[in-house]
Design an enzyme around this catalytic site. Structure first.
Site, mmCIF file in Angstrom:
data_model
loop_
_atom_site.group_PDB
_atom_site.id
_atom_site.type_symbol
_atom_site.label_atom_id
_atom_site.label_comp_id
_atom_site.label_asym_id
_atom_site.label_seq_id
_atom_site.Cartn_x
_atom_site.Cartn_y
_atom_site.Cartn_z
ATOM 1 N N GLY A 296 0.790 -1.226 0.000
ATOM 2 C CA GLY A 296 0.000 0.000 0.000
ATOM 3 C C GLY A 296 0.821 1.274 0.000
ATOM 4 O O GLY A 296 1.442 1.623 1.020
ATOM 5 N N GLY B 105 -12.054 -7.393 -36.427
ATOM 6 C CA GLY B 105 -13.305 -6.765 -36.876
ATOM 7 C C GLY B 105 -14.401 -6.919 -35.826
ATOM 8 O O GLY B 105 -14.132 -6.861 -34.618
ATOM 9 N N GLY B 106 -15.620 -7.191 -36.288
ATOM 10 C CA GLY B 106 -16.762 -7.305 -35.363
ATOM 11 C C GLY B 106 -16.569 -8.394 -34.314
ATOM 12 O O GLY B 106 -16.953 -8.229 -33.154
ATOM 13 N N GLU C 59 1.610 1.353 -11.148
ATOM 14 C CA GLU C 59 3.033 1.482 -10.763
ATOM 15 C C GLU C 59 3.716 2.641 -11.484
ATOM 16 O O GLU C 59 4.877 2.549 -11.881
ATOM 17 C CB GLU C 59 3.788 0.157 -10.947
ATOM 18 C CG GLU C 59 3.256 -0.905 -9.986
ATOM 19 C CD GLU C 59 4.131 -2.125 -9.860
ATOM 20 O OE1 GLU C 59 5.356 -1.987 -9.959
ATOM 21 O OE2 GLU C 59 3.579 -3.209 -9.652
HETATM 22 C C1 LIG Z 1 -5.760 -2.097 -11.096
HETATM 23 C C2 LIG Z 1 -4.869 -1.236 -10.261
HETATM 24 C C3 LIG Z 1 -4.050 -1.834 -9.297
HETATM 25 C C4 LIG Z 1 -3.250 -1.040 -8.470
HETATM 26 N N1 LIG Z 1 -2.517 -1.648 -7.466
HETATM 27 C C5 LIG Z 1 -1.847 -0.877 -6.567
HETATM 28 C C6 LIG Z 1 -1.202 -1.457 -5.437
HETATM 29 O O1 LIG Z 1 -1.215 -2.691 -5.255
HETATM 30 N N2 LIG Z 1 -0.595 -0.632 -4.543
HETATM 31 C C7 LIG Z 1 -0.568 0.718 -4.688
HETATM 32 O O2 LIG Z 1 -0.004 1.394 -3.836
HETATM 33 N N3 LIG Z 1 -1.168 1.305 -5.758
HETATM 34 C C8 LIG Z 1 -1.812 0.549 -6.685
HETATM 35 N N4 LIG Z 1 -2.447 1.140 -7.773
HETATM 36 C C9 LIG Z 1 -2.425 2.587 -7.900
HETATM 37 C C10 LIG Z 1 -1.607 3.100 -9.078
HETATM 38 O O3 LIG Z 1 -0.242 2.955 -8.826
HETATM 39 C C11 LIG Z 1 -2.021 4.563 -9.323
HETATM 40 O O4 LIG Z 1 -3.327 4.501 -9.889
HETATM 41 C C12 LIG Z 1 -1.090 5.307 -10.229
HETATM 42 O O5 LIG Z 1 0.131 5.534 -9.588
HETATM 43 C C13 LIG Z 1 -1.672 6.664 -10.675
HETATM 44 O O6 LIG Z 1 -2.186 7.387 -9.609
HETATM 45 P P1 LIG Z 1 -3.662 8.005 -9.692
HETATM 46 O O7 LIG Z 1 -4.558 6.907 -10.127
HETATM 47 O O8 LIG Z 1 -3.972 8.669 -8.393
HETATM 48 O O9 LIG Z 1 -3.598 9.075 -10.836
HETATM 49 P P2 LIG Z 1 -3.163 10.615 -10.691
HETATM 50 O O10 LIG Z 1 -1.848 10.696 -10.000
HETATM 51 O O11 LIG Z 1 -4.292 11.385 -10.130
HETATM 52 O O12 LIG Z 1 -2.954 11.008 -12.206
HETATM 53 C C14 LIG Z 1 -4.015 11.396 -13.074
HETATM 54 C C15 LIG Z 1 -3.425 11.821 -14.413
HETATM 55 O O13 LIG Z 1 -2.551 12.968 -14.215
HETATM 56 C C16 LIG Z 1 -1.252 12.683 -14.704
HETATM 57 N N5 LIG Z 1 -0.252 13.334 -13.858
HETATM 58 C C17 LIG Z 1 -0.166 13.327 -12.503
HETATM 59 N N6 LIG Z 1 0.897 14.027 -12.106
HETATM 60 C C18 LIG Z 1 1.508 14.489 -13.227
HETATM 61 C C19 LIG Z 1 2.656 15.267 -13.470
HETATM 62 N N7 LIG Z 1 3.448 15.717 -12.494
HETATM 63 N N8 LIG Z 1 2.981 15.558 -14.776
HETATM 64 C C20 LIG Z 1 2.216 15.087 -15.789
HETATM 65 N N9 LIG Z 1 1.116 14.336 -15.607
HETATM 66 C C21 LIG Z 1 0.766 14.045 -14.353
HETATM 67 C C22 LIG Z 1 -1.136 11.155 -14.644
HETATM 68 O O14 LIG Z 1 -0.132 10.682 -15.515
HETATM 69 C C23 LIG Z 1 -2.541 10.737 -15.045
HETATM 70 O O15 LIG Z 1 -2.658 10.764 -16.431
HETATM 71 C C24 LIG Z 1 -3.225 0.365 -8.634
HETATM 72 C C25 LIG Z 1 -4.016 0.951 -9.630
HETATM 73 C C26 LIG Z 1 -4.835 0.185 -10.426
HETATM 74 C C27 LIG Z 1 -5.709 0.862 -11.452
#
Ligand SMILES: Cc1cc2nc3c(=O)[nH]c(=O)nc-3n(C[C@H](O)[C@H](O)[C@H](O)COP(=O)(O)OP(=O)(O)OC[C@H]3O[C@@H](n4cnc5c(N)ncnc54)[C@H](O)[C@@H]3O)c2cc1C
Length: 395
Positions: free
Chosen positions: A135, A353-354, A377
């Site tokens: 986490g 395709g479809g 990640e």
């Molecule tokens: C299926 C799944 C499994 C996961 N498993 C884990 C897990 O086991 N443990 C864990 O800790 N996390 C986990 N995550 C979390 C994952 O690592 C985050 O979703 C990811 O790091 C992006 O964070 P966010 O979703 O808050 O997006 P945000 O940080 O809110 O980003 C939103 C958008 O803004 C862009 N952005 C943000 N900051 C910048 C910047 N400085 N410059 C340019 N663009 C930017 C991002 O690239 C993205 O396009 C998981 C996520 C998913 C979907």
């Protein structure tokens, strides 16, 4: 499983090792028997099939990088790439969960745990007796995880943890979690600590399960901490680990990017293999659609991009095995391979395709699963920040 120990190499060897061949055969057989028949059912119902991971544990695939002295397989990163890629060629969800278990929770304890912590947790994790979670992310801090709000206040020999982690793979089913917690001031580079928290610890519960676009058989839930008392012995690395959690997490993610690059490669290869087969079989205008240059060139692009992504992934693994700096290359591998996975899966749906738009063929699942790879990640945008910073530092 009897293994040949993996040896660090001085340069990339393009030959598949005996271990890799053995793993490939073993996983092909495993997927035919235990994954393919049920994977669409799990996908539909969002079931996390714990029994599959227990079976993978029996094969040594839940502790791929864990040394044999702690009950693992004692393999290196080349074999690890093969494991994640081969599983993900069939099912991205299972690939993602195996990757998260191996490289995040288990990997963090393996790299930074005390000897007692390694002896206590690694044998259980490596055999999948216990499933691991990790986490870092919170509802308001994803890419900017450094500003996390989950806090641990010292109370004698204990820390009282309050807060929530979101998007956690195995956040509900995981028997143990490595959790990053703020133990110092906000934005203090030594203010975050990693704790090992076992399921059943009072005050540690699971929250909402996410209803996802893809990777639906990989469980993703919130983890909630309400006055959760954790002994200081649970700090990763012991008292010396106090305040080092964020730096540890960044190192763990460096290796984790090889995982997600491998997951991406698997999805891309799965989509590509299905596309080549279909292009030969499907006839329109009296000939196989692969005879049309528009379709054949898609296959050429897919194949070329997969090869390039694979080379980058192996380069990152080679650096890791030789304990060389890999921040830039592992970010490149993760960034490029994940974008290739999305492109290949998208093109695969087009080639079908479809039929590609239905659940009767595998490509719609690759299409949905692939998108996680450019987000989890560290998003593609964050990878480009890492790569460009390294370039500007002269690396
Ligand atoms: C299926 C799944 C499994 C996961 N498993 C884990 C897990 O086991 N443990 C864990 O800790 N996390 C986990 N995550 C979390 C994952 O690592 C985050 O979703 C990811 O790091 C992006 O964070 P966010 O979703 O808050 O997006 P945000 O940080 O809110 O980003 C939103 C958008 O803004 C862009 N952005 C943000 N900051 C910048 C910047 N400085 N410059 C340019 N663009 C930017 C991002 O690239 C993205 O396009 C998981 C996520 C998913 C979907």
């Amino acid at each position: 499983m009897t293994v040949n120990q993996s040896v660090p190499m001085n340069s990339i060897n393009f030959k598949t090792t005996e271990n890799q061949q053995m793993i490939t055969e073993m996983i092909k057989d495993f997927c035919e028997k235990h994954i393919k028949p049920k994977m669409m059912e799990w996908d539909e119902s969002q079931e996390f099939p714990v029994e599959v991971f227990k079976k993978l544990g029996e094969l040594g695939l839940m502790g791929v990088l864990v040394p044999t002295e702690y009950g693992g397989s004692g393999f290196g990163y080349f074999e690890y790439i093969t494991v994640i890629t081969e599983i993900s060629k069939v099912c991205g969800s299972i690939g993602l969960s195996v990757a998260a278990h191996n490289s995040l929770c288990t990997g963090h304890i393996l790299q930074f745990g005390t000897e007692e912590q390694k002896k206590k947790y690694l044998p259980k994790l490596a055999t999948a007796e216990w499933i691991g979670a990790w986490g870092l992310t919170e509802p308001n801090t994803g890419s900017d995880a450094f500003r996390m709000m989950t806090v641990g206040e010292k109370d004698g020999d204990y820390y009282i943890i309050n807060g929530a982690k979101s998007w956690i793979t195995h956040g509900k089913t995981g028997d143990v979690a490595v959790v990053m917690v703020r133990t110092g001031e906000l934005l203090d580079s030594n203010g975050i600590t990693g704790f090992i928290i076992e399921r059943g610890t009072p005050g540690f519960t699971a929250g909402r399960k996410e209803n996802k676009l893809g990777m639906r058989a990989s469980e993703t839930t919130e983890m909630i901490f309400e006055n959760c008392r954790v002994h200081k012995d649970q700090i990763i690395g012991g008292e010396e680990g106090l305040g080092k959690g964020f730096k540890q997490a960044m190192k763990v993610l460096e290796g984790g990017r090889i995982s997600i690059a491998s997951l991406s490669l698997g999805i891309a290869k799965g989509a590509y293999d299905a596309s080549v087969k279909y292009a030969k079989e499907r006839e329109q205008f009296g000939k196989p659609i692969g005879d049309f240059q528009a379709i054949a060139f898609k296959l050429a692009d897919m194949a070329t991009q997969i090869e390039a992504a694979e080379l980058l992934t192996y380069e990152a693994a080679d650096l890791k095995m030789n304990k060389l700096p890999l921040n830039k290359v592992s970010a490149m591998a993760k960034y490029y391979a994940s974008e290739v996975a999305v492109r290949c899966a998208t093109e695969a749906v087009q080639i079908f395709g479809g039929y590609g738009y239905t659940k009767d063929y595998p490509v719609e699942k690759f299409y949905r699963d692939s998108k996680l790879c450019t987000i989890g990640e560290g998003t593609s945008e964050i990878q480009k920040i890492v790569i460009s910073r390294e370039i500007l530092k002269g690396n």
